[in-house]
Design a protein around this motif. Structure first.
Motif, PDB file in Angstrom:
ATOM      1  N   PRO A  12       0.818  -1.224   0.000  1.00  0.00           N
ATOM      2  CA  PRO A  12       0.000   0.000   0.000  1.00  0.00           C
ATOM      3  C   PRO A  12       0.844   1.263   0.000  1.00  0.00           C
ATOM      4  CG  PRO A  12      -0.309  -1.242   2.042  1.00  0.00           C
ATOM      5  CD  PRO A  12       0.476  -2.099   1.125  1.00  0.00           C
ATOM      6  N   MET A  13       2.005   1.223   0.656  1.00  0.00           N
ATOM      7  CA  MET A  13       2.853   2.414   0.688  1.00  0.00           C
ATOM      8  C   MET A  13       3.383   2.721  -0.714  1.00  0.00           C
ATOM      9  SD  MET A  13       3.436   4.392   3.144  1.00  0.00           S
ATOM     10  CE  MET A  13       3.962   6.039   2.757  1.00  0.00           C
ATOM     11  N   TYR A  14       3.736   1.661  -1.437  1.00  0.00           N
ATOM     12  CA  TYR A  14       4.200   1.828  -2.827  1.00  0.00           C
ATOM     13  C   TYR A  14       3.144   2.562  -3.637  1.00  0.00           C
ATOM     14  CZ  TYR A  14       5.384   0.295  -7.599  1.00  0.00           C
ATOM     15  OH  TYR A  14       5.666   0.228  -8.931  1.00  0.00           O
ATOM     16  N   PHE A  15       1.906   2.142  -3.480  1.00  0.00           N
ATOM     17  CA  PHE A  15       0.852   2.775  -4.266  1.00  0.00           C
ATOM     18  C   PHE A  15       0.532   4.172  -3.752  1.00  0.00           C
ATOM     19  CE2 PHE A  15       0.059  -1.630  -5.566  1.00  0.00           C
ATOM     20  CZ  PHE A  15       0.079  -1.430  -6.932  1.00  0.00           C
ATOM     21  N   LEU A  16       0.571   4.361  -2.432  1.00  0.00           N
ATOM     22  CA  LEU A  16       0.285   5.698  -1.889  1.00  0.00           C
ATOM     23  C   LEU A  16       1.266   6.714  -2.452  1.00  0.00           C
ATOM     24  CD1 LEU A  16      -0.664   5.389   1.876  1.00  0.00           C
ATOM     25  CD2 LEU A  16      -2.075   6.070  -0.042  1.00  0.00           C
ATOM     26  N   ILE A  17       2.547   6.334  -2.458  1.00  0.00           N
ATOM     27  CA  ILE A  17       3.535   7.276  -2.986  1.00  0.00           C
ATOM     28  C   ILE A  17       3.414   7.361  -4.503  1.00  0.00           C
ATOM     29  CG2 ILE A  17       5.988   7.819  -3.176  1.00  0.00           C
ATOM     30  CD1 ILE A  17       6.446   6.310  -0.606  1.00  0.00           C
ATOM     31  N   GLY A  18       3.295   6.201  -5.135  1.00  0.00           N
ATOM     32  CA  GLY A  18       3.384   6.153  -6.593  1.00  0.00           C
ATOM     33  C   GLY A  18       2.180   6.719  -7.321  1.00  0.00           C
ATOM     34  N   VAL A  19       1.002   6.608  -6.741  1.00  0.00           N
ATOM     35  CA  VAL A  19      -0.192   7.089  -7.442  1.00  0.00           C
ATOM     36  C   VAL A  19      -0.537   8.512  -7.038  1.00  0.00           C
ATOM     37  CG1 VAL A  19      -2.628   6.674  -7.901  1.00  0.00           C
ATOM     38  CG2 VAL A  19      -1.078   4.749  -7.640  1.00  0.00           C
ATOM     39  N   TRP A  20      -0.484   8.777  -5.742  1.00  0.00           N
ATOM     40  CA  TRP A  20      -0.991  10.063  -5.265  1.00  0.00           C
ATOM     41  C   TRP A  20       0.122  11.036  -4.899  1.00  0.00           C
ATOM     42  CZ3 TRP A  20      -3.292   5.361  -4.084  1.00  0.00           C
ATOM     43  CH2 TRP A  20      -4.585   5.191  -4.582  1.00  0.00           C
ATOM     44  N   GLY A  21       1.357  10.710  -5.276  1.00  0.00           N
ATOM     45  CA  GLY A  21       2.487  11.527  -4.854  1.00  0.00           C
ATOM     46  C   GLY A  21       2.779  12.695  -5.763  1.00  0.00           C
ATOM     47  N   GLY A  22       3.939  13.302  -5.553  1.00  0.00           N
ATOM     48  CA  GLY A  22       4.351  14.484  -6.294  1.00  0.00           C
ATOM     49  C   GLY A  22       4.904  14.133  -7.667  1.00  0.00           C
ATOM     50  N   PRO A  23       5.587  15.094  -8.309  1.00  0.00           N
ATOM     51  CA  PRO A  23       6.040  14.894  -9.686  1.00  0.00           C
ATOM     52  C   PRO A  23       7.008  13.723  -9.868  1.00  0.00           C
ATOM     53  CG  PRO A  23       6.517  17.124  -8.875  1.00  0.00           C
ATOM     54  CD  PRO A  23       5.855  16.418  -7.774  1.00  0.00           C
ATOM     55  N   ARG A  24       7.901  13.497  -8.907  1.00  0.00           N
ATOM     56  CA  ARG A  24       8.860  12.404  -9.096  1.00  0.00           C
ATOM     57  C   ARG A  24       8.441  11.180  -8.286  1.00  0.00           C
ATOM     58  NH1 ARG A  24      13.940  13.749  -7.227  1.00  0.00           N
ATOM     59  NH2 ARG A  24      14.950  12.182  -8.506  1.00  0.00           N
ATOM     60  N   ARG A  25       7.129  10.965  -8.228  1.00  0.00           N
ATOM     61  CA  ARG A  25       6.601   9.953  -7.325  1.00  0.00           C
ATOM     62  C   ARG A  25       7.019   8.531  -7.689  1.00  0.00           C
ATOM     63  NH1 ARG A  25       2.263  12.051 -10.353  1.00  0.00           N
ATOM     64  NH2 ARG A  25       1.447  10.542 -11.850  1.00  0.00           N
ATOM     65  N   VAL A  26       7.105   8.254  -9.004  1.00  0.00           N
ATOM     66  CA  VAL A  26       7.388   6.877  -9.397  1.00  0.00           C
ATOM     67  C   VAL A  26       8.790   6.481  -8.965  1.00  0.00           C
ATOM     68  CG1 VAL A  26       7.568   5.325 -11.339  1.00  0.00           C
ATOM     69  CG2 VAL A  26       5.769   7.016 -11.277  1.00  0.00           C
ATOM     70  N   TYR A  27       9.726   7.407  -9.207  1.00  0.00           N
ATOM     71  CA  TYR A  27      11.103   7.166  -8.777  1.00  0.00           C
ATOM     72  C   TYR A  27      11.148   6.951  -7.270  1.00  0.00           C
ATOM     73  CZ  TYR A  27      15.847   8.492  -7.415  1.00  0.00           C
ATOM     74  OH  TYR A  27      17.079   8.523  -6.853  1.00  0.00           O
ATOM     75  N   ALA A  28      10.478   7.813  -6.534  1.00  0.00           N
ATOM     76  CA  ALA A  28      10.512   7.719  -5.072  1.00  0.00           C
ATOM     77  C   ALA A  28       9.900   6.413  -4.593  1.00  0.00           C
ATOM     78  CB  ALA A  28       9.776   8.907  -4.460  1.00  0.00           C
ATOM     79  N   ALA A  29       8.777   6.030  -5.234  1.00  0.00           N
ATOM     80  CA  ALA A  29       8.091   4.819  -4.793  1.00  0.00           C
ATOM     81  C   ALA A  29       8.977   3.602  -5.000  1.00  0.00           C
ATOM     82  CB  ALA A  29       6.786   4.648  -5.574  1.00  0.00           C
ATOM     83  N   ILE A  30       9.600   3.537  -6.181  1.00  0.00           N
ATOM     84  CA  ILE A  30      10.411   2.353  -6.464  1.00  0.00           C
ATOM     85  C   ILE A  30      11.650   2.335  -5.585  1.00  0.00           C
ATOM     86  CG2 ILE A  30      11.804   1.267  -8.272  1.00  0.00           C
ATOM     87  CD1 ILE A  30       9.596   1.837 -10.196  1.00  0.00           C
ATOM     88  N   LYS A  31      12.222   3.493  -5.364  1.00  0.00           N
ATOM     89  CA  LYS A  31      13.397   3.555  -4.491  1.00  0.00           C
ATOM     90  C   LYS A  31      13.047   3.090  -3.080  1.00  0.00           C
ATOM     91  CE  LYS A  31      17.129   6.794  -3.387  1.00  0.00           C
ATOM     92  NZ  LYS A  31      17.599   8.167  -3.567  1.00  0.00           N
ATOM     93  N   PHE A  32      11.932   3.573  -2.588  1.00  0.00           N
ATOM     94  CA  PHE A  32      11.482   3.186  -1.247  1.00  0.00           C
ATOM     95  C   PHE A  32      11.327   1.672  -1.152  1.00  0.00           C
ATOM     96  CE2 PHE A  32       7.573   1.993   1.070  1.00  0.00           C
ATOM     97  CZ  PHE A  32       8.005   2.225   2.358  1.00  0.00           C
ATOM     98  N   VAL A  33      10.655   1.096  -2.150  1.00  0.00           N
ATOM     99  CA  VAL A  33      10.384  -0.345  -2.077  1.00  0.00           C
ATOM    100  C   VAL A  33      11.665  -1.152  -2.213  1.00  0.00           C
ATOM    101  CG1 VAL A  33       9.229  -2.229  -3.244  1.00  0.00           C
ATOM    102  CG2 VAL A  33       8.015  -0.135  -2.825  1.00  0.00           C
ATOM    103  N   LEU A  34      12.547  -0.724  -3.126  1.00  0.00           N
ATOM    104  CA  LEU A  34      13.775  -1.494  -3.317  1.00  0.00           C
ATOM    105  C   LEU A  34      14.640  -1.480  -2.060  1.00  0.00           C
ATOM    106  CD1 LEU A  34      14.878  -0.678  -6.973  1.00  0.00           C
ATOM    107  CD2 LEU A  34      13.892  -2.772  -6.090  1.00  0.00           C
ATOM    108  N   PHE A  35      14.781  -0.299  -1.456  1.00  0.00           N
ATOM    109  CA  PHE A  35      15.578  -0.211  -0.226  1.00  0.00           C
ATOM    110  C   PHE A  35      15.016  -1.135   0.834  1.00  0.00           C
ATOM    111  CE2 PHE A  35      18.794   3.159   0.455  1.00  0.00           C
ATOM    112  CZ  PHE A  35      18.931   3.568  -0.849  1.00  0.00           C
ATOM    113  N   THR A  36      13.710  -1.009   1.068  1.00  0.00           N
ATOM    114  CA  THR A  36      13.111  -1.770   2.149  1.00  0.00           C
ATOM    115  C   THR A  36      13.203  -3.262   1.895  1.00  0.00           C
ATOM    116  OG1 THR A  36      11.550   0.027   2.178  1.00  0.00           O
ATOM    117  CG2 THR A  36      11.113  -1.798   3.639  1.00  0.00           C
ATOM    118  N   MET A  37      12.932  -3.615   0.622  1.00  0.00           N
ATOM    119  CA  MET A  37      12.934  -5.036   0.272  1.00  0.00           C
ATOM    120  C   MET A  37      14.316  -5.630   0.474  1.00  0.00           C
ATOM    121  SD  MET A  37      10.722  -7.146  -1.474  1.00  0.00           S
ATOM    122  CE  MET A  37      10.868  -8.749  -2.258  1.00  0.00           C
TER     123      MET A  37
END
Lengths: 507, 530
Positions: free
Chosen positions: B146-171
């Protein structure tokens, strides 16, 4: 010398016999009857599979045909996987029989059933010849099926490629098996094992703990042959092209059914037959480390190359190479968890991959495209497909609580247990390490598809209308992935019976 | 009935998410209303648990232990102590406030947004209540999605990059944790002849020194990425800045705490020798995080990234307190976890409120807001001061205890960390001054509306908590203390043995051992720390 007629126990083979006859009937039906609705043959095939399943419930376990046929719990477990894979592949073919496969529908479905018969036969064989026959019966119908779009160059290319590679690998396998027969004088797998374990034979001397060159050649040839079937590097090059060109449901069936069949063959020959050559103390002479290297290569190659793919079928092809690597990690863990983990993994993979390919097939039917880019905006136009696809992709990635996660967990658990108990097995930790690092790569490309479905805006979003059968397959997949992820106990229990089939073999 | 409490509070949001699945996507008010009710009821459940919680008893309360995957020894084992209790309450309160805060700011994909929110809540609460390592891991990973989608769908302009970075780090971190977890699992089988992931059982297993170092390292990396401890913090600014307001609030308020919670709940009790061995290194990293986070905050031009970097600094305090390995430090750290959730959560909400009005977060675009938005300025002031740690606000109590602990552990730690407090005052007040005081230079700021009733409703509970903890922290500290002592008694016993130059632990105290034991061990440990 008195010749004793072996005990024939036809009842044990009832499901295979029935399904074989049914496959012929499906083909005959299509030839003999006049124009009919596009789904009749498919429905017939589904009924056949269901009836086979029912017959299996009433079939005993035991040996028949001398020692050639052995219906044990491992066989039953994998037969369930084969039947379910065939069921889901046929279910997701209904779109094709409306649009692209207008003739020879009966043959299409009949061949799927025949291939399934081969897999089931393979799972029950306890002897090299019947095993080989089973393997051939599995693959030969698939050559035809891969090339079923006769006017599509890619499909024909896939068929030819698969034929050449398949024939070559079968020959290689047969070559290896002939060495084994020459060295031990028997084709019975249990006997091969006991001969190798207890008496000095030409190929292997337990007293000296060493393998002769001929034995090494045999093992290499067998590993090559099965390596092709399982698509373990360096025998993986055929996979992307064949997976891309073949009709999508056949690709799905290849990736699950055929792969599970390869695993069964591996388990039978290498683990049941040649277990004693897998002795860590003899590393690097044993085959364990060799398979370990192949598994590691599969995880790396599959996951790394998948990142660059733009076609979802090719991506899933590379991902299936990677998954073969993961499952081999479990296979190498020759303890009570190992084989059970392989079983569970394949069970999870069945629901996940068949479901994912069902969606791919559905979208391909409507748009004619398998490009990942064409999935843009799917979350807006058909949220059901987008959510289902997300669930499948997350399961492939190994995110809990989905079945794919538990499979991965189970496989790694088995491997670490092996590494902890055996001496000289520290390389298994490396293998697990490779598995973990590549899992992160995997996350990246699976997430890329989710990103496309959810985050990418598009002017011409995809419009997909769904046939009820395809929806049913997808729902089965989702339910399987979620339910067996949340409650793995029944499958774990079921799979845990398998090592018992190997007797006192496993520590 | 009691043993159902935790199950209810954990899975009620999930139930809500499932219900939302069947609501048509265009009925926005139904979706929002349902989520609010679900979040509110969950909060009431958590209050109820808080009320029934026995503050003096040590050990786990409200325990449930049911077999899940029997053949592998995986149990559905839940239970809470004071630390988890407070974090659960924090989670549920923040969730309610987030639902209210998102009321108007989310316009597209409303259904998906609230479903993600509720799923996330289940994941977070699940992490805090699990006492089975496998279950813990499952919840830990579940909230990634859900965090991936929260950042990736409803986030700011560079949201996709941020979402993937967040998930990769955590994973990456969590996969390492998975291996360590399996190793511990098989070690325990070798030790006790039983397969189990039960944390309370595994806690009593002696482990050799070297494996402890490795295992601690693997778990610590996963948790340090989450905290995030310097130098694993690089995902955080991206994720925070790109996430929607509510995502940032949850991220800062709760998700980061999962990392520190992991240290307390798993690393310290399971690997006591390694804890002591790593203590100086982690303290140094924490101090670097404190100072580095503060310095970087000072040069930010975007209010949101300023708050994001201040999180790095504040979480550094939490880590320092925890690894001071004395009662004051750990208590302060736990309290500071709550405080940070409240004050940084509030800061992100406030940033979100001005962003909604002006669609910019740059400090230079503002100025003089005190004149146009006096109520806003007041709230902002209170929250800013709480973030700095002014006496009578919650931040003060937490940081004071942490510094006390740090000084006890090593004077230099205390001295260096104190500089972080001063720096915090610099960057927060400077930012406040530039945004709120001065003349209204930008005409766009002339006619900004002050906070609406809904926005006040969101901030008031947080302000109440800020003062409550600041003035009368004992109800919270009382509940933390027994739990903190438990953790330290595990570490303490190990240190006693280690002082005798033997790494074999003969007798590890069982959870729920007498408090005298714990006190003695603590005294010993504090001696060792100096």
């Amino acid at each position: 010398m008195e010749f004793q007629l072996p005990e024939i126990n036809l009842q044990l083979m009832a499901p295979e016999i029935f399904l074989f006859l049914w496959a012929l009937a499906v083909m005959a039906f299509d030839v003999t009857t006049k124009r009919k609705s596009s789904s009749t043959a498919g429905n017939l095939a589904l009924v056949g599979l269901a009836v086979t399943g029912v017959i299996m419930v009433f079939t005993d376990q035991g040996r028949g045909f001398g020692n050639m046929f052995f219906n044990d719990s491992m066989a039953v477990f994998f037969k369930v996987i084969f039947l379910a894979a065939a069921f889901m592949a046929i279910g997701s073919s209904f779109g094709l029989t409306h649009t692209r496969i207008l003739n020879h529908r009966g043959e299409y479905f009949g061949l799927i059933l025949l291939s399934t018969v081969g897999m089931m036969f393979l799972a029950s064989s306890s002897e090299l010849i019947s095993l080989y026959i089973g393997l051939e019966l599995t693959t030969i119908p698939l050559f035809v099926l891969a090339a079923f779009f006769k006017d599509d160059r890619k499909s024909v290319e896939a068929g030819i490629k698969y034929l050449v590679v398949g024939a070559f690998s079968s020959a290689l396998l047969l070559y290896g098996l002939s060495f084994i027969y020459g060295l031990t004088g028997t084709t019975d797998i249990a006997q091969i094992r006991s001969i190798l374990a207890h008496s000095a034979v030409a190929g292997f001397n337990p007293a000296y703990q060493e393998s002769t060159p001929i034995m090494v050649m045999a093992v290499l040839a067998i590993l090559g042959g099965i390596g092709f079937k399982l698509a373990l590097p360096p025998f993986h090059q055929w996979v992307p092209d064949v997976y891309e060109g073949a009709p999508t449901p056949i690709t799905a069936f290849l990736s699950v059914g055929s792969k599970a069949a390869g695993l069964v063959a591996f388990a039978k020959i290498m683990i049941m037959g040649l277990y004693d050559l897998y002795d860590p103390s003899k590393a690097p002479n044993d085959w364990g480390i060799l398979v370990g290297v192949m598994a590691a290569a599969a995880m790396i190659v599959g996951n790394v190359l998948a990142i660059r793919q733009t076609n979802i079928k090719r991506m899933l092809a590379y991902s299936s190479i990677a998954h073969a690597g993961y499952v081999m990690v479990g296979m190498l863990a020759l303890n009570s968890l190992g084989l059970a983990s392989v079983g569970y993994y394949m069970f999870a993979y069945l629901f996940t991959n068949m479901g994912a390919f069902a969606i791919v097939a559905l979208i391909e039917d409507r748009t004619g495209s398998c490009e990942i880019a064409s999935y843009a905006g799917l979350s807006k136009t058909s949220p059901f497909l987008a959510i289902s696809m997300t669930i499948f992709l997350l399961s492939l990635t190994g995110i809990p609580p989905l079945a794919g996660f538990f499979g991965k967990f189970y496989v790694f658990a088995a491997a670490i247990k092996m590494a902890e108990t055996g001496s000289g097995l520290t390389w298994i930790y490396w293998l697990v390490g490779v598995g973990l690092v590549t899992s992160v790569f995997a996350l990246y490309y699976y997430a890329n598809v989710m990103r496309t479905m959810y985050f990418v805006e598009t002017d011409s979003p995809l419009k997909v209308t769904m046939s009820p059968m395809a929806v049913a397959v997808i729902v089965i997949g989702v339910v399987g992935v979620v339910v067996f992820g949340l409650n793995p106990q029944p499958i774990v229990q079921f799979a845990s019976d398998m090592p018992a089939a190997l007797g006192a073999l496993l520590p | 009935m009691e043993d159902l409490f935790l199950t209810i509070v954990t899975f009620f949001p999930l139930l809500g998410a499932v219900v939302l699945l069947f609501v048509p996507a265009n009925q926005h008010s139904t979706i929002k209303g349902t989520s609010l009710i679900v979040a509110f009821v969950t909060m009431l459940f958590s209050f109820w648990i808080y009320n029934r919680f026995d503050p003096v008893a040590s050990g786990m309360q409200f325990e449930v232990n049911l077999p899940w995957v029997q053949s592998l020894g995986i149990d559905y084992h839940l239970g809470i102590d004071g630390i988890s209790l407070l974090l659960i309450v924090l989670t549920t309160v923040l969730t309610v406030l987030c639902v209210i805060a998102a009321w108007h700011s989310v316009t597209e994909g409303v259904k998906g947004f609230f479903i993600s929110m509720l799923l996330l809540t289940t994941g977070m609460i699940g992490v805090f209540v699990s006492l089975d390592l496998f279950l813990f891991y499952v919840f830990w990973e579940v909230m990634l999605v859900p965090m991936y989608f929260l950042i990736g769908v409803w986030g700011g302009p560079r949201r996709v990059y941020a979402a993937i970075k967040f998930v990769l780090f955590t994973m990456f971190g969590s996969l390492l944790m998975l291996v360590a977890l399996l190793y511990v699992y098989f070690e325990y089988q070798a030790f006790a002849g039983e397969y189990t992931f039960d944390l309370l059982k595994i806690m009593n297993m002696p482990l050799a020194y070297h494996p402890q170092l490795w295992l601690f390292g693997a778990f610590a990396l996963a948790f340090a990425i989450k905290v995030p401890l310097f130098p694993f913090h690089t995902w955080l600014p991206d994720a925070h800045v790109q996430a929607p307001t509510v995502g940032s609030v949850i991220l800062a308020g709760v998700l980061l705490k999962m990392g520190t919670y992991g240290f307390l709940r798993i690393c310290m009790p399971l690997f006591p020798d390694a804890t002591i061995a790593y203590m100086p290194y982690i303290c140094i990293l924490a101090i670097i995080a404190i100072i580095y986070g503060a310095l970087v905050s000072m040069v930010q031009r975007d209010v949101k990234s300023l708050v994001a970097f201040s999180s790095v600094s504040h979480m550094g305090f939490v880590m320092l307190g925890m690894f001071s390995l004395n009662l004051q430090g750990v208590e302060g750290a736990v309290l500071q976890m709550i405080n940070h959730g409240i004050s940084t959560g509030a800061l992100f909400l406030i940033v979100g409120m001005i962003y909604e009005r002006r669609h910019t977060r740059m400090i230079e675009d503002f100025g003089g807001l005190a004149k146009v938005m006096p109520v806003f300025a007041t709230f902002f002031m209170i929250v800013t001061l709480s973030s700095i740690g002014l006496p009578f606000t919650n931040g003060f109590v937490g940081e004071f205890l942490i510094l006390l602990g740090a000084f006890k552990a090593n004077t230099w730690y205390g001295v260096l960390a104190s500089s972080g407090v001063i720096l915090a005052a610099c960057y927060m007040l400077w930012m406040y001054q530039r945004v709120v005081y001065g003349k209204v230079t930008n005409p766009k700021n002339q006619n900004l509306k002050d906070l609406s009733a809904r926005e006040r409703l969101v901030l008031i509970p947080l302000v109440v908590l800020i003062f409550w903890i600041g003035i009368y922290p004992s109800p919270f500290l009382n509940r933390i203390e027994p739990a903190a002592k438990q953790v330290l008694s595990h570490v303490g016993k190990a240190s006693t043995v280690q002082l005798n130059e033997s790494y074999e632990i003969v007798d590890v105290p069982v959870l729920g051992a007498s408090s005298d034991d714990a006190e003695a061990a603590l005294a010993e440990l504090e001696g060792a720390g100096r």
